[in-house]
Design a protein around this motif. Sequence first.
Motif, mmCIF file in Angstrom:
data_model
loop_
_atom_site.group_PDB
_atom_site.id
_atom_site.type_symbol
_atom_site.label_atom_id
_atom_site.label_comp_id
_atom_site.label_asym_id
_atom_site.label_seq_id
_atom_site.Cartn_x
_atom_site.Cartn_y
_atom_site.Cartn_z
ATOM 1 N N VAL A 278 64.341 66.283 15.623
ATOM 2 C CA VAL A 278 64.070 64.846 15.524
ATOM 3 C C VAL A 278 64.880 64.257 14.372
ATOM 4 N N GLN A 279 65.391 63.070 14.594
ATOM 5 C CA GLN A 279 66.050 62.302 13.534
ATOM 6 C C GLN A 279 65.068 61.220 13.092
ATOM 7 N N PRO A 280 64.245 61.503 12.098
ATOM 8 C CA PRO A 280 63.094 60.637 11.788
ATOM 9 C C PRO A 280 63.471 59.277 11.221
ATOM 10 N N LEU A 281 62.557 58.336 11.428
ATOM 11 C CA LEU A 281 62.672 56.990 10.852
ATOM 12 C C LEU A 281 61.968 57.004 9.497
ATOM 13 N N ARG A 282 62.684 57.313 8.465
ATOM 14 C CA ARG A 282 62.028 57.481 7.171
ATOM 15 C C ARG A 282 61.576 56.150 6.560
ATOM 16 N N PHE B 144 57.789 51.062 15.986
ATOM 17 C CA PHE B 144 58.798 52.103 15.791
ATOM 18 C C PHE B 144 59.758 52.203 16.965
ATOM 19 N N LEU B 145 59.267 51.994 18.182
ATOM 20 C CA LEU B 145 60.166 52.001 19.339
ATOM 21 C C LEU B 145 61.144 50.833 19.278
ATOM 22 N N THR B 146 60.667 49.692 18.817
ATOM 23 C CA THR B 146 61.547 48.533 18.676
ATOM 24 C C THR B 146 62.654 48.806 17.674
ATOM 25 N N ILE B 147 62.312 49.446 16.572
ATOM 26 C CA ILE B 147 63.303 49.758 15.538
ATOM 27 C C ILE B 147 64.367 50.715 16.071
ATOM 28 N N THR B 148 63.936 51.679 16.893
ATOM 29 C CA THR B 148 64.889 52.675 17.396
ATOM 30 C C THR B 148 65.842 52.112 18.448
ATOM 31 N N MET B 149 65.621 50.883 18.902
ATOM 32 C CA MET B 149 66.537 50.288 19.877
ATOM 33 C C MET B 149 67.953 50.149 19.330
ATOM 34 N N ARG B 150 68.085 50.156 18.031
ATOM 35 C CA ARG B 150 69.408 49.974 17.422
ATOM 36 C C ARG B 150 70.206 51.276 17.394
ATOM 37 N N ARG B 151 69.583 52.386 17.765
ATOM 38 C CA ARG B 151 70.278 53.673 17.687
ATOM 39 C C ARG B 151 71.341 53.814 18.784
ATOM 40 N N ALA B 152 72.445 54.394 18.374
ATOM 41 C CA ALA B 152 73.510 54.638 19.350
ATOM 42 C C ALA B 152 73.114 55.737 20.331
ATOM 43 N N GLN B 153 72.443 56.765 19.814
ATOM 44 C CA GLN B 153 72.021 57.881 20.657
ATOM 45 C C GLN B 153 70.590 57.610 21.138
ATOM 46 N N MET B 154 70.458 57.085 22.337
ATOM 47 C CA MET B 154 69.158 56.655 22.839
ATOM 48 C C MET B 154 68.181 57.812 23.044
#
Length: 303
Positions: A51-55, A101-111
Amino acid sequence: MLKRIATAVVLIPIVMLLVLRAPVPVVAAVAAAVALITVQEFLKLTEGYGVQPLRLPTYIFVGLSFLLLLAGSAGGETPQVAGLTYVLGLGLACALAPFVFLTITMRRAQMSSAYPAAAASAFAFTYIAVPLAMLVQLRQQWAGAFWLLYLLLVVWAGDIFAYFVGRSVGRHLMAPRISPKKTWEGAAASLAASLLVGTLLFSHALQISSFLLRLRLIERRDGLFGLEKQELWPIILLTVGLNVAAQLGDLVESLIKRGASVKDSGNILPGHGGMLDRIDALLFAAPVLWFYAAAVFPPGRPW
């Protein structure tokens, strides 16, 4: 072993003074610090699962939840109102956490990393921050200091006896794939020790509360007066429930660490490992006691 004992000798008096004497806002601030340290350790463990955590977002979410709790504890509310506000706020925070947290991860290149990261953050909040916040809210209720004293002594007694009895006479492994050193003998000793401590504590609740009051370690509202008129068997059942929850909490953390291929969650506490290693049992036991105290002994009763 010596480091483990030395750390306990230093920490136990500090924790006891905090629980018994510190104002609720101070308890909330310390609990927030502990929560943030523990969340940091947990997110580090999730890296072992790929996991690449959202710190930073997780720290902010947890910190804000404790700021709101701190504001409520300093607002002069009655225990009843504070308890209702906490329940409503807790429900809202738990419902919002996955979406935030799901909303924040929308910006990730690796979905493909988005959902695991959001799930880890939401789990960190419910697994760590919520139980610690429950301890703070419980401290705010009538007899809150006594309830926390009872919880700590029951969990500590069970942990100590499980450790030493398991090491000395343990033969039958409880869950070798998860925790190779935990035995059924240690578990039985843990339950017996918790029952002994919990029963003695509530059998002499009036005397203990009066003694602590004379030493000015508690206010009258923080002691458990009048319990001599109560039946003891509910406390016995509660103590059993707390001990079982505490042992499950220990096993769950062992499962998480084994899956991440690490021995300890951290090294902040010499001889004990990380903060999560030290409070894993409390994280499972705290909700049990919080619910019992709120349901069976409604908040707002001045003992």
